[in-house]
Design a protein around this motif. Structure first.
Motif, short mmCIF file in Angstrom:
data_model
loop_
_atom_site.label_atom_id
_atom_site.label_comp_id
_atom_site.label_asym_id
_atom_site.label_seq_id
_atom_site.Cartn_x
_atom_site.Cartn_y
_atom_site.Cartn_z
N ASP A 8 -2.58 -2.89 1.88
CA ASP A 8 -2.62 -2.87 3.34
C ASP A 8 -1.24 -2.74 3.97
OD1 ASP A 8 -5.40 -3.09 3.55
OD2 ASP A 8 -5.32 -5.25 3.25
N SER A 9 -0.21 -2.45 3.15
CA SER A 9 1.11 -2.15 3.70
C SER A 9 1.12 -0.71 4.22
CB SER A 9 2.18 -2.32 2.63
OG SER A 9 2.04 -1.33 1.63
N CYS A 10 2.18 -0.36 4.91
CA CYS A 10 2.29 1.02 5.43
C CYS A 10 2.30 2.02 4.28
CB CYS A 10 3.56 1.14 6.27
SG CYS A 10 3.71 2.71 7.14
N PHE A 11 3.01 1.71 3.22
CA PHE A 11 3.05 2.57 2.03
C PHE A 11 1.65 2.75 1.46
CE2 PHE A 11 3.13 2.56 -2.65
CZ PHE A 11 3.69 3.81 -2.88
N GLY A 12 0.94 1.65 1.28
CA GLY A 12 -0.40 1.71 0.72
C GLY A 12 -1.36 2.49 1.59
N ARG A 13 -1.26 2.33 2.90
CA ARG A 13 -2.14 3.07 3.81
C ARG A 13 -1.88 4.58 3.74
NH1 ARG A 13 -6.63 1.19 5.67
NH2 ARG A 13 -6.41 2.24 7.68
N LEU A 14 -0.60 4.96 3.63
CA LEU A 14 -0.27 6.39 3.54
C LEU A 14 -0.82 7.00 2.25
CD1 LEU A 14 3.41 6.45 4.88
CD2 LEU A 14 1.37 7.36 6.01
N ILE A 15 -0.62 6.30 1.13
CA ILE A 15 -1.14 6.78 -0.14
C ILE A 15 -2.67 6.86 -0.09
CG2 ILE A 15 -1.35 6.30 -2.61
CD1 ILE A 15 1.41 7.23 -1.75
N TYR A 23 -6.48 6.45 -4.31
CA TYR A 23 -5.60 5.35 -4.68
C TYR A 23 -5.57 4.30 -3.56
CZ TYR A 23 -4.00 8.78 -8.09
OH TYR A 23 -3.95 9.71 -9.09
N PHE A 24 -5.33 3.06 -3.96
CA PHE A 24 -5.28 1.94 -3.03
C PHE A 24 -6.58 1.84 -2.22
CE2 PHE A 24 -0.72 2.88 -3.62
CZ PHE A 24 -0.31 1.66 -4.11
N HIS A 25 -7.70 2.10 -2.89
CA HIS A 25 -8.97 2.01 -2.19
C HIS A 25 -9.41 0.55 -2.11
CE1 HIS A 25 -9.95 2.53 -6.49
NE2 HIS A 25 -10.90 1.65 -6.24
N HIS A 26 -10.47 0.32 -1.35
CA HIS A 26 -10.95 -1.02 -1.07
C HIS A 26 -12.18 -1.33 -1.92
CE1 HIS A 26 -8.40 -1.33 2.61
NE2 HIS A 26 -8.47 -0.02 2.50
N VAL A 178 1.23 -4.69 11.71
CA VAL A 178 2.24 -4.12 10.82
C VAL A 178 2.90 -2.87 11.39
CG1 VAL A 178 0.62 -2.70 9.47
CG2 VAL A 178 2.72 -3.55 8.41
N TYR A 179 2.15 -2.02 12.08
CA TYR A 179 2.74 -0.81 12.64
C TYR A 179 3.71 -1.15 13.78
CZ TYR A 179 -0.71 1.78 9.94
OH TYR A 179 -1.45 2.29 8.91
N VAL A 180 3.38 -2.19 14.56
CA VAL A 180 4.31 -2.63 15.61
C VAL A 180 5.61 -3.12 14.98
CG1 VAL A 180 4.69 -4.34 17.43
CG2 VAL A 180 2.48 -3.18 17.23
N MET A 282 9.90 -3.89 3.67
CA MET A 282 8.69 -4.10 4.46
C MET A 282 7.76 -2.91 4.39
SD MET A 282 9.85 -6.20 7.86
CE MET A 282 10.65 -4.77 8.59
N PHE A 283 8.31 -1.72 4.29
CA PHE A 283 7.48 -0.52 4.21
C PHE A 283 6.54 -0.58 3.02
CE2 PHE A 283 6.80 3.82 2.64
CZ PHE A 283 6.25 4.42 3.76
N PHE A 284 7.01 -1.16 1.92
CA PHE A 284 6.21 -1.24 0.70
C PHE A 284 5.41 -2.53 0.56
CE2 PHE A 284 9.42 1.92 -0.44
CZ PHE A 284 8.66 2.90 -1.04
#
Length: 558
Positions: A8-15, A23-26, A178-180, A282-284
């Protein structure tokens, strides 16, 4: 499926998006996941009954509140928007791994440490260049010491205004926390480059305002996001780690070490590199923690998997109920100002915070006046004096932690009923230590005595300040509903930053006008001590009357 902490980090959401959910599915997207039957049900009766059980009927105006999330609104508006056959998304059970409160202790420590470090950099950036004020005055000719402190005031003004916008924005389920954090922090990092290179004083002030504005979300959202991760019984511990980033004197201490052999501009390069490194981390590793945002994303996934378009989340319902004008008001600082106006308890705490921070900003100016101007300390030696403030905070924590463990953490963990008022006695003790520390410092800061006794006064003062502010933060966290916490802390930050913005400009005038040959800062410190004695009345009043005020509040946990 991977841990929610990375996923649920920004990196994970992008991937997740760019891999088309490979990848990084729920867990809902795993082949072995059994989707709860309610999301396929044709009847909505069970979900409707569940919602109605959580509705608190209020006054004759027909308003209501939902217990779990504190959302409120007109019951008729809610029913008009919520169709009879819609299904509300919730956590699967109390041990749902996607709920941030179910993270492992290690993940929680990493998360809280990141937020604390983020907050610490914001406070360090406020005063980090002040040991190099002499260099700034030489570079910008005809700049006196008061004018040279303007970038401190301007930065504080930016950090006061920012959370009024960013806190309500982060409380919208479609945006989240997190995006804020990441977008505003990235802008703060980039702004340090022109701040270090700017050649005119007006440009420096403008850049400092923007830096404070975009660095500010953690000053309000920090407390809210930590409360979304930790359990209630860990509230004092979590908020104390967060507030450690605001240790008094840390900015000048770091600045003194950086400026030796350099000039004040190097402090901004340091902020750029250090905050940039934190941004990468923090991005990761900084995940989303806002419950409404996480459940909104789950609702979207369940609709896609089941094909059932009747699945909705509370955040989506709330956004449907709100009109465009209401959303605009929500984003344009309305909620923090509304809460502080409507909540007398919060207003009292904010006034107490304002007075405490005003005295702090005025008092810290006297440390430079005595040790550098009267005792001839170098910049490095002056920086070492701030260590006494850190020592005072450490000793104060030896009072704070055992008391909170005995009177709050253990009873709450054992499911005993504990009221927020239990926290107030620590604030009363701290408010008594503040004037004591000021008197010790002021009347031992003379050339006839050794320079060590004033450091004792600084330590006593800093310890008292820690006890007051930390207890009030805990009180806010225990008193108000989690979904309003970012706005609550945003209003509190407005008062804190207002003090930090205006008072440094008055400090030199106060102490210089009241100085005598033998006691250069004694009478100025005494004036602050007299003001601080009045500060004691606020926690005493809260100790006797806050429970009555909370029962009349629609934002408070009674």
């Amino acid at each position: 499926m991977t841990t929610p902490f990375i996923r649920d980090s920004c990196f994970g959401r992008l991937i997740y998006y760019f891999s088309n959910h490979k990848y990084f599915h729920h867990k809902e997207e795993s082949s072995d996941y059994i989707i709860p039957e309610k999301y396929y049900a044709n009847e909505y009766k069970a979900e409707k009954d569940n919602i109605e059980n959580n509705i608190i009927q209020s006054d004759s105006k027909g308003t209501f509140q939902l217990k779990p999330d504190g959302s409120s609104g007109s019951k008729s508006d809610y029913e008009n928007q919520m169709k009879e056959d819609e299904i509300l998304v919730t956590w699967d059970d109390e041990n749902d791994p996607d709920n941030p409160q179910n993270w492992s202790r290690a993940y929680k420590i990493i998360y809280v440490s990141q937020i604390s470090l983020l907050t610490g950099i914001v406070y360090v950036a406020l005063t980090i260049y002040t040991p190099g004020i002499g260099d700034l005055q030489k570079e910008y000719k005809n700049t006196n010491q008061i004018v040279a402190l303007l970038p401190v005031t301007i930065y504080a003004c930016g950090s006061a205004v920012g959370p009024l916008f960013f806190a309500p924005l982060s409380e919208n389920a479609a945006v989240g926390r997190v995006y804020v954090y990441l977008i505003t922090w990235f802008i703060f990092v980039i702004l340090q480059i022109p701040t270090a290179l700017v050649e005119n004083f007006a440009g420096l002030c403008i850049l400092r305002f923007l830096g404070g504005f975009f660095a500010s979300p953690c000053l309000a959202n920090g407390g809210a996001t930590i409360l979304e991760v930790i359990r209630l019984h860990d509230l004092p511990l979590g908020l104390s780690v967060w507030s450690l980033g605001a240790i008094p004197g840390l900015g000048p201490l770091i600045g003194s070490g950086l400026i030796v052999g350099m000039n004040y501009r190097f402090t901004f390069w340091f902020l750029c590199f250090f905050s940039g490194f934190l941004f990468i981390i923090m991005f990761f590793t900084l995940p989303e923690t806002y419950e409404r945002t996480l459940l909104l994303r789950r609702a979207i996934r369940l609709r896609a998997i089941t094909g059932n378009q009747r699945i909705v989340s509370k955040g989506e319902i709330e956004n449907k109920v709100m009109t465009i004008s209401e959303k605009a008001k929500e984003f344009l600082i309305a909620k923090p100002l509304e809460i502080v106006i409507c909540e007398p308890t919060l207003l009292l705490i904010n006034v107490c915070t304002f007075l405490a921070n005003s005295v702090q900003c005025l008092f810290f100016g006297s440390i430079t006046i005595y040790f550098q101007l009267n005792r001839g300390f170098t910049t490095a030696e002056l920086g070492g004096c701030w260590i006494s403030a850190i020592v005072g905070v450490v000793f104060a924590n030896c009072i704070y932690s055992p008391y909170m463990t005995k009177h709050f953490t253990k009873p709450v963990s054992q499911h005993q009923l504990v009221f927020a008022d239990t926290l107030i006695p620590v604030a009363i003790v701290g408010s008594c230590m503040i004037p004591l520390g000021l008197i010790i410092f002021g009347w031992t800061a003379c050339k006839q005595l050794h320079w060590f006794p004033p450091l004792i006064g600084i330590a006593v003062y800093a310890g008292g300040l820690f006890l007051v502010l930390q207890t009030l933060y805990d009180y806010l966290g225990a008193s108000f509903k989690v979904d309003y916490m970012a706005s609550v802390f945003a209003s509190n930050n407005l008062f804190r930053s207002a003090a930090a913005g205006g008072m440094p400009l008055l400090g030199n005038m106060l102490f210089n006008n009241l100085s005598t040959e033998n006691f250069p800062v004694a009478w100025g410190a005494s004036v602050l001590a007299f003001i601080s004695i009045g500060l004691i009345s606020i926690p005493v009043f809260l100790w006797h009357h806050s429970s009555k005020l909370r029962t009349k509040s629609k934002y408070a946990n009674c």
